[in-house]
Write a protein that holds these residues in place. Sequence first.
Motif, short mmCIF file in Angstrom:
data_model
loop_
_atom_site.label_atom_id
_atom_site.label_comp_id
_atom_site.label_asym_id
_atom_site.label_seq_id
_atom_site.Cartn_x
_atom_site.Cartn_y
_atom_site.Cartn_z
N TYR B 104 0.81 -1.21 0.00
CA TYR B 104 0.00 0.00 0.00
C TYR B 104 0.84 1.26 0.00
CZ TYR B 104 -4.07 -2.90 0.24
OH TYR B 104 -5.03 -3.81 -0.07
N SER B 105 2.08 1.18 0.44
CA SER B 105 2.89 2.39 0.37
C SER B 105 3.13 2.77 -1.08
CB SER B 105 4.20 2.23 1.15
OG SER B 105 5.07 1.42 0.43
N ARG B 106 2.99 1.78 -1.99
CA ARG B 106 3.14 2.08 -3.41
C ARG B 106 1.83 2.52 -4.06
NH1 ARG B 106 8.06 0.57 -5.56
NH2 ARG B 106 7.41 2.06 -7.14
N ILE B 107 0.70 2.05 -3.54
CA ILE B 107 -0.53 2.35 -4.28
C ILE B 107 -1.59 3.09 -3.46
CG2 ILE B 107 -0.25 0.45 -5.92
CD1 ILE B 107 -2.17 -1.18 -4.30
N ALA B 108 -1.50 3.11 -2.14
CA ALA B 108 -2.49 3.83 -1.32
C ALA B 108 -1.89 4.13 0.05
CB ALA B 108 -3.76 3.00 -1.17
N PRO B 109 -1.13 5.23 0.16
CA PRO B 109 -0.41 5.52 1.41
C PRO B 109 -1.30 5.60 2.66
CG PRO B 109 0.42 6.90 -0.35
CD PRO B 109 -0.77 6.18 -0.91
N SER B 110 -2.58 5.97 2.52
CA SER B 110 -3.42 6.02 3.72
C SER B 110 -3.59 4.62 4.31
CB SER B 110 -4.78 6.64 3.40
OG SER B 110 -5.47 5.86 2.44
#
Lengths: 799, 198
Positions: B104-110
């Motif tokens: 998710y740090s690559r595609i959705a940081p929240s």
Amino acid sequence: MNFTDFLKDNIVRLDGGMGTLLQAQGLVPGEHPERWNLTHPEIIQAIHRDYFDAGSHVVCTNTFGANCLKFPEAELEAIISAAVDNAKAARDAAGGDQMKYIALDIGPTGKLLKPLGDLDFEDAVEVFAKTVRIGTACGVDLILIETMNDSYETKAALLAAKENSSLPVLVSNAYGEDGKLMTGASPAALAAMLEGMGADAIGANCSLGPNQLRGVMEELLECASVPVILKPNAGLPKVVNGETVYNVGADAFAAEVAALMKTGVRVVGGCCGTTPEYIRALTDKTRDFTPPPLTEKSRTVVSSYTHAVEFGASPILIGERINPTGKKRFKQALLEKDMDYILAEGVKQEEAGVHILDVNVGLPEIDETEMLKSAVRELQAVTALPLQIDTADPRAMEIALRRYNGKAMINSVNGKRERMDAIFPLLKKYGGVAVALTLDENGIPDTAEGRVAIAEKILSVAAEYGIGKKDIIFDTLAMTVSADNRAALATLEALRRIRHEQGCHTSLGVSNVSFGLPGRDAVNSTFFAMALSKGLSAAIMNPYSADMMKTYYAYRALAGLDENCADYIARADSFTAAPAPVSTTAAVSGTAKNLSDLQQAIAKGFKDKAAEITKSYLESMMPLDIVNGEIIPALNAVGEGFEKKTVYLPQLLMSAEAAKSAFEVIKAHMAGSGQNDRRGTIVIATVHGDIHDIGKNIVKLLLENYGFDVIDLGKDVPPEAVVEAVVENHAPLAGLSALMTTTVPAMEETIRLLRKRASWCKIIVGGAVLTKDYADRIGADKYARDAMEAVRYAEEIIG
Amino acid sequence: MIIYTKMYGAPPINRKEILRYAGCAEADEATASLMEDCLCEAADALVYKVCYRELSVSIKGEMCDFGTFSFSSGNLAGNLAGCPRVILFAATVGVGIDRLIHKYSRIAPSRALMMQAIGAERIEALCDVFCSDMEKEMGASLRPRFSPGYGDLPLSVQKDIITLLDTPKRIGLSLNDSLLMSPTKSVTAFAGITNTTE
């Protein structure tokens, strides 16, 4: 008789535990047992001899942790050489008339491979290669790779063994109570990868007692065509009167292992807690056992680092979206090295329900080999789906297959001799399932007969390379039906014959068939249904097409592959329903009233809605007006809320992501137009030695939202790499992040180097351990408390 | 001397703590649903593993001597004062949560932020469960756990701990070159055994 021949027709008994016996002889906690080969050879020899006397066919050298990460090279050579000498001396002294072999024992490095840890795959291969070269030169009979709890490290070890020795290799993994490796791989996934690479036997050892490994054994026996190994612990340890004892005694152990041998296990021994007494009991119990015959399982399987995907009755969907052909936005992403875009495309397809992702990143303007290598690596860090490596360049193919964690699909080979000679050796070495196109030097035959003949030729050349038909999937080539109205029929007839007469699996790139026609989805999905009824095993397709997905789920329901039609019913709503209504609660309370639809969607953090509204705005507004009049003001409102502490970090991020999805629509709209409204380039990185990058990624997201071009070098970035990127792009600003006190010196070093070689560049730093004082002391221009402060500073410097 | 390994079910979830780790003083509806969604997804990826051994310790000034290894740390010496024996343990919630954070740090940081917060809360919860479990099992009390990096206890002690507890093999925990642990949501600690409730 050499070990390979012996393994073919015999039950093989390995030895038992070593560590527990050495502790009983005085090995202290924390001491390396491998050094005892040199300091206590008589003890090591006595243990080996006891195992041969107890009936072991194979004794493993005391080299479990003998690698160059633990020992300096000269000592490593001395240890391995002494270990092999000790085993040989034991063999010479032992009685018993069984065949006796010596295995070079190789355990894990004790480090985790990237991306989860910091050991590079090729470095791991080299670590194992050193041990293999020394051991092989000392004259062992076989190699045993054991107790591996990560599939990637297992691959590194097996590759090192195969590249540096011609000895037979046995590979055994340590499974947990959940029946999987620590990093998640199932027995079926390992069987696919290890057999594909040519392991001579595969199995399980350590962790658990024999009965607890029953499930793992059943799965391996079902999948593996090579002998299966079982080398379990003597149950679980406990302390009785101050002494460590294991809860399964020698006789019970022998009985439990013998029971599993009756189900087909052929290579047996013991691990922690077992002693020569256990092996003797096992020998007595199984002396008269004859091995069950090995059967070729003929399964067509690919795998990832977690699971296997088998081609069988239920059709396999291969997502085609990671491919620049005909996609302007994707081409732009490749040219800009925008890996996030490619990763998002992979994850979206996974969510849409595909089983395998095709990966094609070839463009004449870029270095395809490098791009493919990093795309495979990065995709495997965000998705557990197996990949289909799609490239015309055999060198790029090899590099991708080598690094791939699992058994990949190879796209593609065809009937041209040159192509087969380039690809089949790679398949043989790294494992894989190749898509074979039924075309050759003379082109694509018009008739089904012609295509079947090419398939036969491909199978016979594959056989020359020792590749069976289970590892070839034929693509009978969907041709454009608008150019020839008999084209689809020839494809389908060839497909039927190859599937049902040759018994091979088949695949089609479905979308080609409708080229040049309007309403392509209808043609594609009907062709897909026709092909499925002829026995199509897999389709390379667009999973965003509702028609294709409907056909897939409906086919499975009609073909008896979907019990109670459960999958179809679960999906049916999505085939017809309108988009789900969105909640109306505002993230930015109080300010929502005066905002436009798009601004509200961004404030509330609704990604899909923001994209949808942006699309509709684009029909009547200029892209830049949407950015400056809508998106930026909405972001500013949220950013100000964050600075005033009325909006918290998760909300700020959700809004930023919604803004990003709006930008994405605008970017796709403008792709290829050559317009560039970016504000300037900023290089960012998490410093060398540090692997925490959430904070840095947050900063990146916000900077991009505010129109800056961000070059993200990732985490654990050496100072030189930061400097190179800054110099190459003449970046006016660099952002560095560090979370640990231990990595702040690396930050200081990076700043020092930047000052020397890129004196124009301003440096902004952030991260958990930093303070303004600290930042001043190490020479940064600016300390940013949070992402918004970083954005404000960038605006100040770059404008 | 034996190394024990324990696996636990999921400890009770402290949602307030998760939000605190996520930098959120109070959750609106969107944040709360993000948290619940992430908790759901993380549940399958989490494991709760601990390995430990009991060691005797003798404290002389700032020197803490555990027999096979010793080092100087005034803070740890103070923490362990009066405890002849300690539990040395390593705990991890596994690589699955690291995979989710990375993804998710690559595609959705929240989501990455929330997964990170969940991992931080989960590993602390595991340590709490383990320590109270050990107290019950031994019929003794444990001092507050003390980890490398606290006070003057250097991170370099991690190397000895990892070797002594055989953590790569027991629970899949290893050290990188900067002495950081993989999986990242892991804890190593000393906990002094005392018979008096303090």
